[in-house]
Design an enzyme around this catalytic site. Structure first.
Site, PDB file in Angstrom:
ATOM      1  N   LYS A 114       0.872  -1.179   0.000  1.00 52.30           N
ATOM      2  CA  LYS A 114       0.000   0.000   0.000  1.00 52.30           C
ATOM      3  C   LYS A 114       0.901   1.219   0.000  1.00 52.30           C
ATOM      4  CE  LYS A 114      -4.526   0.643   0.281  1.00 52.30           C
ATOM      5  NZ  LYS A 114      -5.548  -0.357  -0.071  1.00 52.30           N
TER       6      LYS A 114
HETATM    7  N1  GLU Z   1      -7.277  -0.087  -3.228  1.00 51.27           N
HETATM    8  C1  GLU Z   1      -7.991  -1.295  -3.538  1.00 51.27           C
HETATM    9  C2  GLU Z   1      -8.033  -2.214  -2.329  1.00 51.27           C
HETATM   10  O1  GLU Z   1      -7.898  -1.791  -1.214  1.00 51.27           O
HETATM   11  C3  GLU Z   1      -7.482  -1.975  -4.810  1.00 51.27           C
HETATM   12  C4  GLU Z   1      -6.064  -2.425  -4.783  1.00 51.27           C
HETATM   13  C5  GLU Z   1      -5.567  -2.926  -6.128  1.00 51.27           C
HETATM   14  O2  GLU Z   1      -6.352  -3.052  -7.053  1.00 51.27           O
HETATM   15  O3  GLU Z   1      -4.364  -3.181  -6.219  1.00 51.27           O
HETATM   16  O4  GLU Z   1      -8.276  -3.388  -2.453  1.00 51.27           O
END
Ligand code: GLU
Length: 424
Positions: A114
């Site tokens: 993240k």
């Molecule tokens: N931000 C989204 C999540 O928390 C998508 C993450 C992604 O597609 O890599 O799952």
């Protein structure tokens, strides 16, 4: 001795503590030793960068950004990039850890990551947003790449931000690399169905969960917290599936109409005004009350930590489906479980986004595009099989859906780690 990465500061609360407690519970059920627990609890890599922004007026503002790769045992790191004033290293650590479990649970071949920059999007012009994105991307260049770490949208970021990241990475590389990010615009190698994928996945499992507790047919009601990337289409798809959405909210306020909201008209109102309040065909509601409405289904689809030990005793929904990451604190989870509220955990409920991110990455790497039906059928298949895996495991082990999902996911990651062995 296990060294756990507890949140900084004296407080043992907060989102990272919740993520760590969920892991600790799974580790206990699985009977892992302290060494393996420490490995699973600790991010593999963390990068904190200063992100100076040249403002439109010529002055400079300095922001702080992070990218955390929690685990790489099952493949390249994967996870979104968040722009919000609340971003902190601990929050990014927790969200990266949840991505590891989410990818493992849905069996997409990624580890978890993240990123985030602590900034208020509303205080930046579009040109400033582009510059801050490009500078941050150039600062994290050594970490990212289609085989290394693949960012995607999250709170405060969108397909334009992904296009700028892709371009910055591609300029540095010398050729176009569409697989470095997902959630791109369609004509830059985005996938059909990506924008609404998280919501589709939420609704797939929400309908299963309602059925699971014996709520079928017409007359079912729902409240949705958040009207952004996840909440808005969730409200739409629930309505299309015959569930009456009686309340929604955004960061500005909440609306209630017991006869059901006209979600399409509300979406037009939000497009025109930028906010949920002010919509004429509903009553305004104190936002906190939305979580306590007498509905069948509650979908928190905004931010983490909204269902707490304080309000959990008053949650009247029969089913909670976590569209957001980490909306239920550990204490609240316990209260809801005792009260017989079925909680479908985030790592299952909102996994549709990363599933279609995976499809986008596969398409980009092969330069071969699927049609919408291919995407939606394959998403439905993945969500359904993960739902079955989790409910079977919960029944077999006598666990909540969250504990069962965590055990399945953690086991897959630990297994990959053990198969690869330790180097040297
Ligand atoms: N931000 C989204 C999540 O928390 C998508 C993450 C992604 O597609 O890599 O799952």
């Amino acid at each position: 001795m296990t060294t756990l990465l507890l949140p900084t500061g004296a407080d043992t609360g907060g989102v990272l503590a919740d993520a760590q407690r969920q892991l600790a519970q799974a580790v206990e059920v699985l009977g892992y030793d302290d060494g393996l627990h420490a490995m699973l609890a600790t991010p593999r890599r963390e990068l904190t960068v200063a992100v100076p922004l040249r403002r439109d007026d010529g002055s400079t503002t300095l922001f702080t950004g992070h990218r955390v790769q929690h685990n790489l045992s099952r493949g390249p790191a994967k996870g979104g990039l968040r722009y919000s004033p609340h971003v902190s290293l601990d929050e990014v650590r927790a969200l990266a850890m949840w991505m590891t479990w989410k990818c493992a649970l849905l069996d997409v071949p990624y580890g978890g990551a993240k990123g985030g920059i602590a900034l208020d999007r509303t205080q930046l012009s579009d040109a400033e947003l582009e510059r801050v994105t490009r500078r941050f991307t150039s600062e994290i260049l050594p970490l990212i790449g289609p085989e290394r770490d693949i960012p995607a949208p999250d709170i405060g970021t969108d397909e334009r931000v992904m296009a700028w990241m892709m371009d910055t990475y591609s300029v540095a590389t010398g050729y176009t690399v569409p697989g470095v990010v997902t959630g791109k615009p369609l004509n830059l190698g985005g996938s059909r169905g990506r924008a609404s994928a998280t919501s589709r996945g939420v609704v797939h499992v929400a309908l299963r969960a309602l059925e699971h507790v014996g709520l079928t047919g017409p007359g079912r009601t729902a409240a949705v917290q958040g009207f952004g990337k996840v909440g808005r289409d969730t409200a739409r798809f629930l309505t299309e599936a015959g569930v009456r959405v009686v309340a929604v909210s955004d960061q500005y306020g909440a609306l209630h109409n017991p006869r059901g909201l006209d979600v399409a008209a509300l979406a037009d109102h939000v497009d025109a005004t930028g906010r949920v309040p002010g919509f004429p065909l509903a009553d305004e509601l104190p936002p906190a009350d939305l979580l306590e409405l007498d509905v069948d289904l509650l979908v928190p689809a905004a931010v983490e930590g909204v269902i707490t030990a304080e309000n959990a005793p008053r949650v009247r929904a029969r089913v909670v489906v976590e569209g957001a990451n980490g909306p239920t604190t550990t204490e609240a989870d316990r209260v809801l479980e005792e009260r017989g509220v079925l909680v479908v955990p985030d790592i299952l409920a909102n996994a549709g986004g990363v599933v279609v991110s995976y499809f986008e990455w596969v398409q980009a790497n092969q330069a071969y595009w699927w049609n919408e039906h291919d995407v939606e059928d394959r998403l439905a298949e993945r969500m359904t099989s993960a739902w079955t895996d989790v409910t079977d495991a919960a029944r077999r082990r006598g666990l909540s859906l969250r504990a069962a999902a965590m055990c399945l996911a953690v086991e897959r990651v630990a297994d990959a780690h053990n198969l690869r062995g330790l180097y040297p």
